[in-house]
Each structure stands twice: as structure tokens, then as C-alpha cells.
Write an enzyme that holds these catalytic residues in place. Structure first.
Site, mmCIF file in Angstrom:
data_model
loop_
_atom_site.group_PDB
_atom_site.id
_atom_site.type_symbol
_atom_site.label_atom_id
_atom_site.label_comp_id
_atom_site.label_asym_id
_atom_site.label_seq_id
_atom_site.Cartn_x
_atom_site.Cartn_y
_atom_site.Cartn_z
ATOM 1 N N LYS A 62 -21.574 8.081 -33.534
ATOM 2 C CA LYS A 62 -21.948 7.407 -34.783
ATOM 3 C C LYS A 62 -23.371 7.755 -35.161
ATOM 4 O O LYS A 62 -24.221 7.905 -34.289
ATOM 5 C CB LYS A 62 -21.848 5.894 -34.597
ATOM 6 N N ASP A 121 -33.609 4.110 -24.816
ATOM 7 C CA ASP A 121 -32.206 3.684 -24.847
ATOM 8 C C ASP A 121 -31.275 4.885 -24.989
ATOM 9 O O ASP A 121 -31.062 5.396 -26.094
ATOM 10 C CB ASP A 121 -31.992 2.679 -25.991
ATOM 11 N N SER A 143 -27.419 6.016 -23.695
ATOM 12 C CA SER A 143 -26.209 5.459 -23.086
ATOM 13 C C SER A 143 -25.882 6.129 -21.756
ATOM 14 O O SER A 143 -26.005 7.353 -21.605
ATOM 15 C CB SER A 143 -25.036 5.636 -24.049
ATOM 16 N N ALA A 144 -25.420 5.319 -20.807
ATOM 17 C CA ALA A 144 -24.941 5.836 -19.519
ATOM 18 C C ALA A 144 -23.712 6.732 -19.704
ATOM 19 O O ALA A 144 -23.352 7.480 -18.791
ATOM 20 C CB ALA A 144 -24.614 4.673 -18.585
ATOM 21 N N ASP A 145 -23.083 6.683 -20.889
ATOM 22 C CA ASP A 145 -21.926 7.564 -21.149
ATOM 23 C C ASP A 145 -22.310 9.032 -20.943
ATOM 24 O O ASP A 145 -21.497 9.841 -20.486
ATOM 25 C CB ASP A 145 -21.428 7.402 -22.604
ATOM 26 N N LYS A 169 -19.770 -6.762 -20.894
ATOM 27 C CA LYS A 169 -19.647 -5.344 -21.247
ATOM 28 C C LYS A 169 -20.066 -4.567 -20.005
ATOM 29 O O LYS A 169 -21.234 -4.599 -19.627
ATOM 30 C CB LYS A 169 -20.552 -5.049 -22.448
ATOM 31 N N GLU A 188 -10.283 2.752 -23.113
ATOM 32 C CA GLU A 188 -11.367 1.835 -22.737
ATOM 33 C C GLU A 188 -11.120 0.440 -23.320
ATOM 34 O O GLU A 188 -10.251 0.238 -24.180
ATOM 35 C CB GLU A 188 -12.722 2.370 -23.214
ATOM 36 N N VAL A 236 -17.237 3.602 -22.137
ATOM 37 C CA VAL A 236 -16.758 4.964 -21.886
ATOM 38 C C VAL A 236 -17.153 5.389 -20.474
ATOM 39 O O VAL A 236 -16.329 5.918 -19.709
ATOM 40 C CB VAL A 236 -17.316 5.942 -22.945
HETATM 41 N N1 PSU Z 1 -18.620 3.021 -30.247
HETATM 42 C C1 PSU Z 1 -17.761 2.299 -31.018
HETATM 43 N N2 PSU Z 1 -17.218 1.181 -30.500
HETATM 44 C C2 PSU Z 1 -17.521 0.775 -29.251
HETATM 45 C C3 PSU Z 1 -18.421 1.560 -28.440
HETATM 46 C C4 PSU Z 1 -18.952 2.668 -28.986
HETATM 47 O O1 PSU Z 1 -17.492 2.634 -32.139
HETATM 48 O O2 PSU Z 1 -17.004 -0.259 -28.831
HETATM 49 C C5 PSU Z 1 -18.701 1.146 -27.030
HETATM 50 C C6 PSU Z 1 -18.090 2.160 -26.037
HETATM 51 O O3 PSU Z 1 -17.489 1.441 -24.994
HETATM 52 C C7 PSU Z 1 -19.293 2.921 -25.528
HETATM 53 C C8 PSU Z 1 -20.325 1.834 -25.554
HETATM 54 O O4 PSU Z 1 -19.111 3.477 -24.248
HETATM 55 O O5 PSU Z 1 -20.093 1.133 -26.766
HETATM 56 C C9 PSU Z 1 -21.728 2.372 -25.498
HETATM 57 O O6 PSU Z 1 -22.600 1.309 -25.289
HETATM 58 P P1 PSU Z 1 -24.122 1.595 -24.895
HETATM 59 O O7 PSU Z 1 -24.685 2.256 -26.107
HETATM 60 O O8 PSU Z 1 -24.703 0.257 -24.607
HETATM 61 O O9 PSU Z 1 -24.062 2.524 -23.707
HETATM 62 MN MN MN Z 2 -28.148 1.376 -24.156
#
Ligand code: PSU
Ligand code: MN
Length: 307
Positions: free
Chosen positions: A162, A141, A143-145, A89, A27, A109
Site C-alpha cells: 500500500k 518502523d 515491518s517484520a514481513d 496482532k 493469514e 504475513v
Molecule cells: N495490509 C492490509 N491489511 C492487513 C495487513 C496489511 O491491507 O491486514 C496486515 C498484514 O497482516 C501484514 C501486517 O502482515 O498488517 C503488517 O503489519 P505491520 O506493518 O505492523 O508489520
Molecule cells: Mn511496524
């Protein structure tokens, strides 16, 4: 035009895919938003070298020049790393708008899985996945992951989630979405900087061959993604309690500054980097390299089974 017409696959990656050789997707939000320059650039290069050394072809994915790029040149990597937070992003929902505007973006991701699947890549290495944020009962909130893992048939090697996230809720949503969570050489679901989160994985696998056997069955059954949780190497790990102090502080700072939405994860990572005087970044880089090695081994094993 078909969806594939938006892909731009590098010659190396294209040749590997045509020959059934092992390929590992990487990624790029980790480059643009996850780490500061210039460590992001050296990390991106090192991770590609780790994958090559294991006998697989690295395919870093990003949105550049109006294309979904699969396999970046050295120049592309440098441009992206220097652009940092000035790049977008890209989450799943952003792709069409970013392509229409020929914008530059790091792919999360979720988006990297989507593009990898489109290109025919089935193994992907990252640091940590996004998940359910603490306080999601109010902020919504998530994540879409987690949705993407449920729907897209790509195996994602990560170091868990994390503890800036609510790990219990993250594991629940993964279950709801039908995502198998495998522990690689561990019974514990790891917490990124720490080797244990206090939660267990569903299934333990101790080597790349047995993971490849499982992935083949997942694919035969027509199912979605698989999360492979690989703990940070012993020597680079933090005690959960030691990092928790910094996480609590970073969360309080995010709250005080009114940070929300897609800015949340990058803000927390940057803040924890500052609070740990850069030591969180060392562990972060070590765990990404370790994930890249495991992902390459799995890709090699999968290619062997398919041949
Ligand atoms: N965790 C990390 N570093 C990162 C990310 C997550 O330690 O850069 C990034 C990844 O690309 C993950 C994204 O898919 O953050 C998730 O963002 P959000 O919570 O906005 O979906
Ligand atoms: Mn989010």
C-alpha cells in the site's frame, strides 16, 4: 517438545499435506485487524471458497486455544472475525508469549509464513504485505514481513504494498533481504488499491506453471521466500492519484492522534475505509480473492511438478 508440537492442523489440511495435494495458507490479521465485522467474516469464507474452487485446500492460520492453528473451522473463523481488534496482532516476536497465555491472535504475513513453513505449506495468499513506513528514517518502523520473506521458504501472493508505505524503500529492503519480487502478468510493482506504483518488478511471469518452475528452483537452491505481486483486477482498481488524497489525510490523522508501532497499519486501513465511504474495502476484498485464485493455481501447478 519440538516446535511442531505447538501446531494444530485440521484433518482436511493434514490429509492434503500427507497426500501432496495443493494447499494455500491464509493469514488472519486481515480478519482481526484489517477489515470491519461482518465484511471480514464474509471475506474469509469467500476466499476459502475461491481456493477450493480452484482445486486446492485453504488453510487459514491463527493463534487460538494455545495452539498455532492451521485450517480453521467455520466456528473458529466466526469467533476470530467477531473478536476483531480485541484479538492480538501476532508478529513473529509475540508467538511464545501468546501461546503461554493461551491468547487469541490474528497472524501477520510474517507469522503466517513462519507457521505455514512449520506445517509444510509453501504457498500463501494475502492482500498486501507490510513494509517500510513513510518516515522510517525517524521511526525505524519497518515491518517484520520483510525479514521473514528473506528467511522463510514460502511464496506470498499479494497485490503489492500500500502507498501508506514508502514503496521505494520497501523494494530496497526486499532486495537487501534477498527476496525475489515477481510481477504476475505485469512489469509494474502494484500499489494495492492501484495497479501501478511507479516502480517496476525484477521479473515478470505470466502464468502459474512458470511461477511453479521458478519456485522449484528457489527451493532447490535452499533460498527463502518469494513475493508474487498480482495487481488488483482492472474493474476494482483506483487511480493512484485518487487514493493518494485519502492516504495523505489518513497519515495526517495518525500523526495528530499519536498513532505508532503495530497500531499504525490497522489505524490507516480503518481511516481510509471511512474516508472512502467503504469503497476502499470493496477493492481490498476483490484483490484478496484475486490473489487467492492465483495462489491456488500456483499451488496446483507446484503439486503437479512434485508428483
Ligand atoms: N495490509 C492490509 N491489511 C492487513 C495487513 C496489511 O491491507 O491486514 C496486515 C498484514 O497482516 C501484514 C501486517 O502482515 O498488517 C503488517 O503489519 P505491520 O506493518 O505492523 O508489520
Ligand atoms: Mn511496524
Amino acid at each position: 517438545m519440538s516446535e511442531k508440537s505447538y501446531l494444530s492442523v485440521s484433518p482436511e489440511v493434514g490429509a492434503a499435506l500427507a497426500n501432496g495435494a495443493p494447499v494455500v495458507a491464509l493469514e488472519s490479521t486481515i480478519i482481526t485487524h484489517g477489515m470491519p465485522y461482518p465484511q471480514n467474516l464474509s471475506m474469509a469464507r469467500d476466499v476459502e471458497s475461491v481456493i477450493s474452487a480452484q482445486g486446492a485446500v485453504p488453510a487459514t492460520i491463527a493463534v487460538m486455544d494455545g495452539k498455532l492453528k492451521v485450517g480453521l473451522s467455520g466456528d473458529d473463523l466466526e469467533i476470530l472475525a467477531r473478536e476483531g481488534h480485541k484479538a492480538a496482532k501476532a508478529s513473529r516476536r509475540d508467538l511464545s508469549a501468546l501461546l503461554a497465555n493461551r491468547a487469541m491472535a490474528g497472524t501477520t504475513v510474517a507469522t503466517t509464513m513462519q507457521i505455514a513453513a512449520l506445517a509444510g505449506i509453501s504457498v500463501f495468499a494475502t492482500g498486501g504485505i507490510g513494509g517500510v513506513h513513510r518516515g522510517a528514517e525517524d521511526s525505524f518502523d519497518i515491518s517484520a514481513d520483510l525479514e521473514e520473506l528473506g528467511r522463510t521458504p514460502v511464496a506470498v501472493v499479494c497485490a503489492g504494498a500500500k502507498s501508506i508505505l514508502d514503496i521505494a524503500k520497501t523494494l530496497e529492503v526486499l532486495e537487501t533481504n534477498g527476496v525475489p519480487v515477481l510481477g504476475f502478468g505485469t512489469d509494474d510493482f502494484p500499489a494495492f488499491w492501484a495497479r501501478e506504483s511507479g516502480y517496476k518488478v525484477d521479473h515478470r511471469f505470466d502464468d502459474a506453471q512458470s511461477v511453479a518452475r521458478m519456485l522449484k528452483i528457489q527451493n532447490d537452491l535452499g533460498m527463502g521466500g518469494v513475493l508474487i505481486a498480482n495487481p488488483v483486477p482492472e474493474g476494482d482498481a483506483w487511480e493512484a492519484s485518487a487514493i493518494e488524497r485519502f492516504i495523505t489525510q489518513a497519515l495526517a490523522d495518525a500523526d495528530a492522534e499519536g498513532i505508532s508501532g503495530k497500531a499504525t497499519t490497522p489505524f490507516l486501513l480503518q481511516r481510509i475505509f471511512e474516508l472512502t465511504e467503504g469503497k476502499s474495502l470493496q477493492s481490498n476484498i476483490a484483490l484478496v480473492k484475486n490473489n487467492a485464485k492465483v495462489a491456488a493455481d500456483i499451488a496446483v501447478a507446484l503439486a503437479g511438478r512434485r508428483a
